[in-house]
Design a protein around this motif. Structure first.
Motif, PDB file in Angstrom:
ATOM      1  N   VAL A 196     -24.668  24.998 -29.249  1.00 33.06           N
ATOM      2  CA  VAL A 196     -24.584  26.376 -29.116  1.00 33.06           C
ATOM      3  C   VAL A 196     -23.212  26.403 -28.204  1.00 33.06           C
ATOM      4  O   VAL A 196     -23.500  26.177 -27.085  1.00 33.06           O
ATOM      5  N   ASN A 197     -22.146  27.011 -28.617  1.00 37.47           N
ATOM      6  CA  ASN A 197     -21.277  27.144 -27.597  1.00 37.47           C
ATOM      7  C   ASN A 197     -21.201  28.436 -26.716  1.00 37.47           C
ATOM      8  O   ASN A 197     -21.056  29.529 -27.555  1.00 37.47           O
ATOM      9  N   CYS A 198     -21.746  28.531 -25.570  1.00 39.55           N
ATOM     10  CA  CYS A 198     -21.999  29.772 -24.761  1.00 39.55           C
ATOM     11  C   CYS A 198     -20.746  30.784 -24.573  1.00 39.55           C
ATOM     12  O   CYS A 198     -20.854  31.802 -24.317  1.00 39.55           O
ATOM     13  N   GLY A 199     -19.600  29.812 -24.688  1.00 33.39           N
ATOM     14  CA  GLY A 199     -18.307  30.770 -24.599  1.00 33.39           C
ATOM     15  C   GLY A 199     -17.708  31.402 -25.835  1.00 33.39           C
ATOM     16  O   GLY A 199     -16.884  32.151 -25.879  1.00 33.39           O
ATOM     17  N   ALA A 200     -18.424  30.800 -26.822  1.00 33.85           N
ATOM     18  CA  ALA A 200     -17.861  31.215 -28.249  1.00 33.85           C
ATOM     19  C   ALA A 200     -18.580  32.553 -28.748  1.00 33.85           C
ATOM     20  O   ALA A 200     -18.446  32.897 -30.082  1.00 33.85           O
ATOM     21  N   ILE A 201     -19.779  32.919 -28.291  1.00 26.95           N
ATOM     22  CA  ILE A 201     -20.595  33.933 -28.812  1.00 26.95           C
ATOM     23  C   ILE A 201     -20.306  35.298 -27.943  1.00 26.95           C
ATOM     24  O   ILE A 201     -20.585  35.202 -26.881  1.00 26.95           O
ATOM     25  N   PHE A 238     -28.486  21.867 -27.299  1.00 22.36           N
ATOM     26  CA  PHE A 238     -27.151  21.606 -26.677  1.00 22.36           C
ATOM     27  C   PHE A 238     -26.491  22.845 -26.129  1.00 22.36           C
ATOM     28  O   PHE A 238     -25.999  23.561 -27.194  1.00 22.36           O
ATOM     29  N   LEU A 239     -26.348  23.214 -24.994  1.00 20.20           N
ATOM     30  CA  LEU A 239     -25.967  24.370 -24.580  1.00 20.20           C
ATOM     31  C   LEU A 239     -24.246  24.121 -23.976  1.00 20.20           C
ATOM     32  O   LEU A 239     -24.455  23.604 -22.718  1.00 20.20           O
ATOM     33  N   ASP A 240     -23.458  24.088 -24.776  1.00 23.44           N
ATOM     34  CA  ASP A 240     -21.901  23.809 -24.378  1.00 23.44           C
ATOM     35  C   ASP A 240     -21.623  25.054 -23.589  1.00 23.44           C
ATOM     36  O   ASP A 240     -21.697  26.205 -23.997  1.00 23.44           O
ATOM     37  N   GLU A 241     -20.596  24.767 -22.727  1.00 26.85           N
ATOM     38  CA  GLU A 241     -19.926  26.032 -21.667  1.00 26.85           C
ATOM     39  C   GLU A 241     -21.125  26.721 -21.243  1.00 26.85           C
ATOM     40  O   GLU A 241     -20.893  27.979 -21.248  1.00 26.85           O
ATOM     41  N   VAL A 242     -22.138  26.057 -20.370  1.00 31.10           N
ATOM     42  CA  VAL A 242     -23.311  26.919 -19.946  1.00 31.10           C
ATOM     43  C   VAL A 242     -22.749  27.942 -19.040  1.00 31.10           C
ATOM     44  O   VAL A 242     -23.421  28.940 -18.790  1.00 31.10           O
ATOM     45  N   THR A 243     -21.554  27.533 -18.369  1.00 31.75           N
ATOM     46  CA  THR A 243     -20.993  28.400 -17.118  1.00 31.75           C
ATOM     47  C   THR A 243     -20.695  29.735 -17.844  1.00 31.75           C
ATOM     48  O   THR A 243     -20.364  30.523 -16.845  1.00 31.75           O
ATOM     49  N   GLU A 244     -20.322  29.870 -18.986  1.00 31.51           N
ATOM     50  CA  GLU A 244     -19.680  30.901 -19.599  1.00 31.51           C
ATOM     51  C   GLU A 244     -20.713  32.076 -20.276  1.00 31.51           C
ATOM     52  O   GLU A 244     -20.758  32.974 -20.775  1.00 31.51           O
ATOM     53  N   MET A 245     -22.501  31.628 -20.028  1.00 30.02           N
ATOM     54  CA  MET A 245     -23.319  32.331 -20.097  1.00 30.02           C
ATOM     55  C   MET A 245     -23.580  33.607 -19.321  1.00 30.02           C
ATOM     56  O   MET A 245     -23.329  33.399 -18.122  1.00 30.02           O
ATOM     57  N   PRO A 246     -23.690  34.607 -19.949  1.00 32.59           N
ATOM     58  CA  PRO A 246     -23.978  35.885 -18.972  1.00 32.59           C
ATOM     59  C   PRO A 246     -25.085  35.672 -17.806  1.00 32.59           C
ATOM     60  O   PRO A 246     -25.907  34.830 -18.228  1.00 32.59           O
ATOM     61  N   LEU A 247     -24.804  36.208 -16.716  1.00 32.00           N
ATOM     62  CA  LEU A 247     -25.692  35.854 -15.861  1.00 32.00           C
ATOM     63  C   LEU A 247     -27.163  36.285 -15.809  1.00 32.00           C
ATOM     64  O   LEU A 247     -28.370  35.685 -15.727  1.00 32.00           O
ATOM     65  N   ASP A 248     -27.330  37.674 -16.607  1.00 26.15           N
ATOM     66  CA  ASP A 248     -28.690  37.955 -16.796  1.00 26.15           C
ATOM     67  C   ASP A 248     -29.313  37.202 -17.847  1.00 26.15           C
ATOM     68  O   ASP A 248     -30.726  36.931 -17.969  1.00 26.15           O
ATOM     69  N   LYS A 290     -19.802  28.858  -6.859  1.00 20.38           N
ATOM     70  CA  LYS A 290     -19.210  29.846  -5.683  1.00 20.38           C
ATOM     71  C   LYS A 290     -18.397  30.974  -6.452  1.00 20.38           C
ATOM     72  O   LYS A 290     -18.213  31.955  -5.828  1.00 20.38           O
ATOM     73  N   GLU A 291     -17.980  30.744  -7.772  1.00 23.54           N
ATOM     74  CA  GLU A 291     -17.145  31.914  -8.334  1.00 23.54           C
ATOM     75  C   GLU A 291     -18.060  32.939  -8.801  1.00 23.54           C
ATOM     76  O   GLU A 291     -17.648  33.749  -9.548  1.00 23.54           O
ATOM     77  N   GLY A 292     -19.413  32.685  -8.791  1.00 20.18           N
ATOM     78  CA  GLY A 292     -20.388  33.520  -9.381  1.00 20.18           C
ATOM     79  C   GLY A 292     -20.589  33.450 -10.909  1.00 20.18           C
ATOM     80  O   GLY A 292     -21.034  34.253 -11.346  1.00 20.18           O
ATOM     81  N   LYS A 293     -19.973  32.224 -11.602  1.00 21.12           N
ATOM     82  CA  LYS A 293     -20.380  32.094 -13.054  1.00 21.12           C
ATOM     83  C   LYS A 293     -21.450  31.435 -13.324  1.00 21.12           C
ATOM     84  O   LYS A 293     -21.877  31.314 -14.311  1.00 21.12           O
ATOM     85  N   LEU A 294     -22.114  30.847 -12.249  1.00 24.34           N
ATOM     86  CA  LEU A 294     -23.461  29.926 -12.533  1.00 24.34           C
ATOM     87  C   LEU A 294     -24.410  30.174 -11.412  1.00 24.34           C
ATOM     88  O   LEU A 294     -24.206  30.120 -10.170  1.00 24.34           O
ATOM     89  N   ARG A 295     -25.579  30.528 -11.730  1.00 22.47           N
ATOM     90  CA  ARG A 295     -26.646  30.866 -10.842  1.00 22.47           C
ATOM     91  C   ARG A 295     -26.876  29.319 -10.147  1.00 22.47           C
ATOM     92  O   ARG A 295     -27.255  28.508 -10.680  1.00 22.47           O
ATOM     93  N   GLU A 296     -27.160  29.488  -9.029  1.00 22.78           N
ATOM     94  CA  GLU A 296     -27.406  28.153  -8.175  1.00 22.78           C
ATOM     95  C   GLU A 296     -28.792  27.512  -8.524  1.00 22.78           C
ATOM     96  O   GLU A 296     -28.675  26.346  -8.788  1.00 22.78           O
ATOM     97  N   ASP A 297     -29.731  28.403  -8.627  1.00 18.38           N
ATOM     98  CA  ASP A 297     -31.073  27.755  -8.953  1.00 18.38           C
ATOM     99  C   ASP A 297     -31.147  27.271 -10.364  1.00 18.38           C
ATOM    100  O   ASP A 297     -31.686  26.332 -10.617  1.00 18.38           O
ATOM    101  N   LEU A 298     -30.164  27.736 -11.400  1.00 23.06           N
ATOM    102  CA  LEU A 298     -30.179  27.212 -12.752  1.00 23.06           C
ATOM    103  C   LEU A 298     -29.262  25.889 -12.762  1.00 23.06           C
ATOM    104  O   LEU A 298     -29.891  24.899 -13.373  1.00 23.06           O
TER     105      LEU A 298
END
Length: 468
Positions: A196-201, A238-248, A290-298
């Motif tokens: 799944v392309n997390c940036g394409a949904i 497979f989670l592609d572009e996982v940094t594009e997934m919404p933070l919630d 650092k940009e707030g795109k990806l949770r550090e714990d994740l």
């Protein structure tokens, strides 16, 4: 019948587990100490050992020191709790998975259904190594360069385990091919591999697509929908572009990784999942944090086993091999065999490939069409107006010290787009990102336009349409 050995000093726990394993069609022996375990191993080689590390006469880890005793046996650790440390420990010890007490029947069933003799996996790995030396490919991955050989070694090391893998690399470098290769060499290869392309949904739909939804949970939900976690059961997601997934949604993904459970949208019923996660991104993970795109714990939960895929320009020696492979594929499909002129191959090798392997495939296909005869010559390749990784003659963009990385990215993206005549495909290739990622960034930037000198461009009214 396959044979299992349960090594656990808690007699009741060992007997209960032995009963469950026997129900799966295994013969089972139990041992309450290292001494007893060694006796059982000498009597009969098990297909799988379920090993508690805390034993009265030492640590279960000492069985790994015995070498040949576990040479052709899967080892599954038994632990009191699931954690990132447990995953790392299992990987370091050579265990393929771990079970959490009290043992979950679904998890145990999944592990037993995937039991595979290590010798069988080693034979497959040997076949891949033969293909690499003779033909230049490791499964679907092509290249003999040192950096790619390192990637192959990492794939072989991690594929036989259950740990989470995090693949980094530029767009078009082949991250999904690496993920599918890990799956194909794993004990889950008989089950689905879903990407799944997390940036394409759409952000409004991605939770439903990943976790599923109940009928009536939102407008338009006229039936129950199974998400990727359910459809990939027993396999790999497979989670592609996982940094594009919404933070919630990242919070919910973290919960799945830690507990192995999730809920469909609109449901209060907890679902168990048996899925291996492989994630990927074309960004720097720490920069994304650092940009707030990806949770550090994740990030730390995903990054149990990192694999970095080099850009094509970092392995230029592989370009001729990959180009000829693509040409052979196209020739076979089109029914006319064509070859490269040496000068054309040299030019391909000298190019910087901002779009990586994906760009190379497209250019080879174009060259095949352009070639009038059976030989692809230099004239069949794109002319020099094709964007190079370093844009010769491009204006200089001045960045003040202290400017945030997010702002630098924004200014470089928009300035490159402007310089290339707002040609989005060329811009994406030059920046080394996917077209979808470029569109996502332009949507973010559309409300704050900039130009090379930091002022609004003369036709700034049109910048709001760039993300459309």
């Amino acid at each position: 019948m396959p044979h299992a050995l349960v090594v656990d000093d808690e007699a009741d726990s060992a007997e209960m587990m032995a009963t469950l394993i026997a129900m799966e069609g295994f013969t089972v022996a139990t041992a309450g100490s290292l001494r007893d375990a060694r006796k059982q191993l000498a009597l009969q080689e098990p297909d799988i050992v379920l090993l508690d590390l805390m034993l009265p006469d030492g640590s279960g880890m000492q069985l790994f020191d015995d070498g040949k005793n576990l040479n052709n046996t899967e080892v599954v650790l038994i632990t009191g709790h699931a954690s990132l440390e447990t995953s790392i420990q299992a990987l370091r010890l050579g265990a393929v998975d771990y079970l959490v007490k009290p043992v979950n029947m679904k998890q145990l069933h999944g592990i037993l259904s995937r039991v595979t003799k290590p010798s069988a996996l080693k034979a497959e790995a040997a076949d891949l190594q033969t293909g690499l030396e003779e033909e230049g490919h490791f499964g679907l991955l092509w290249g003999r360069s040192a950096v790619m050989r390192h990637v192959y070694e990492q794939i072989l090391r991690v594929s036989g385990t259950a740990v989470t893998v995090f693949i980094t690399g530029e767009s078009g470098s082949g991250k999904e091919v690496v993920a599918s290769t890990v799956h194909d060499l794993s004990r889950r290869r008989g089950r689905p591999f879903l990407g799944v392309n997390c940036g394409a949904i759409s952000p409004h739909l991605i939770e439903s697509e990943i976790f599923g939804h109940e009928k009536g949970s939102f407008t338009g939900a006229d039936r129950q929908h199974q998400g990727f976690f359910e459809r990939a059961s027993g396999g790999t997601l497979f989670l592609d572009e996982v940094t594009e997934m919404p933070l919630d949604l990242q919070v919910k993904l973290l919960r799945v990784l830690e507990t192995g459970t999730f809920m469909r949208v609109g449901s209060t019923q907890v679902q168990e999942t048996d899925v291996r996660i492989i994630a990927a991104t074309n960004r720097s993970p720490m920069q994304a944090v650092k940009e707030g795109k990806l949770r550090e714990d994740l990030l730390y939960r995903l990054n149990v086993f990192p694999i970095h895929l080099p850009a094509l320009r970092e392995r230029a020696e592989d370009v001729p091999l990959i180009a000829e492979h693509f040409l052979e594929e196209i020739s076979r499909r089109e029914g006319q065999v064509k070859t490269f002129d040496p000068e054309a191959l040299k030019r391909l090798s000298d190019y910087g490939w901002p779009g990586n392997v994906r760009e190379l495939r497209n250019i080879v296909h174009r060259a095949y069409v352009m070639a009038r005869g059976s030989v692809i010559v230099d004239e069949c390749l794109p002319t020099t107006d094709t964007p190079l990784p370093v844009l010769t003659g491009a204006p200089v963009l001045t960045i003040r010290v202290g400017t945030t990385l997010a702002e630098i990215e924004r200014q470089v993206t928009l300035a490159t787009l402007e310089y290339l005549g707002r040609h989005k495909e060329k811009t994406a290739a030059t920046l080394g990102v996917s077209l979808k990622t470029l569109y996502n960034r332009l949507k973010e930037y559309s409300t704050v336009p900039v130009s090379l000198d930091g002022e609004l461009p003369p036709d700034s009214s049109s910048w709001g349409d760039l993300g459309r």
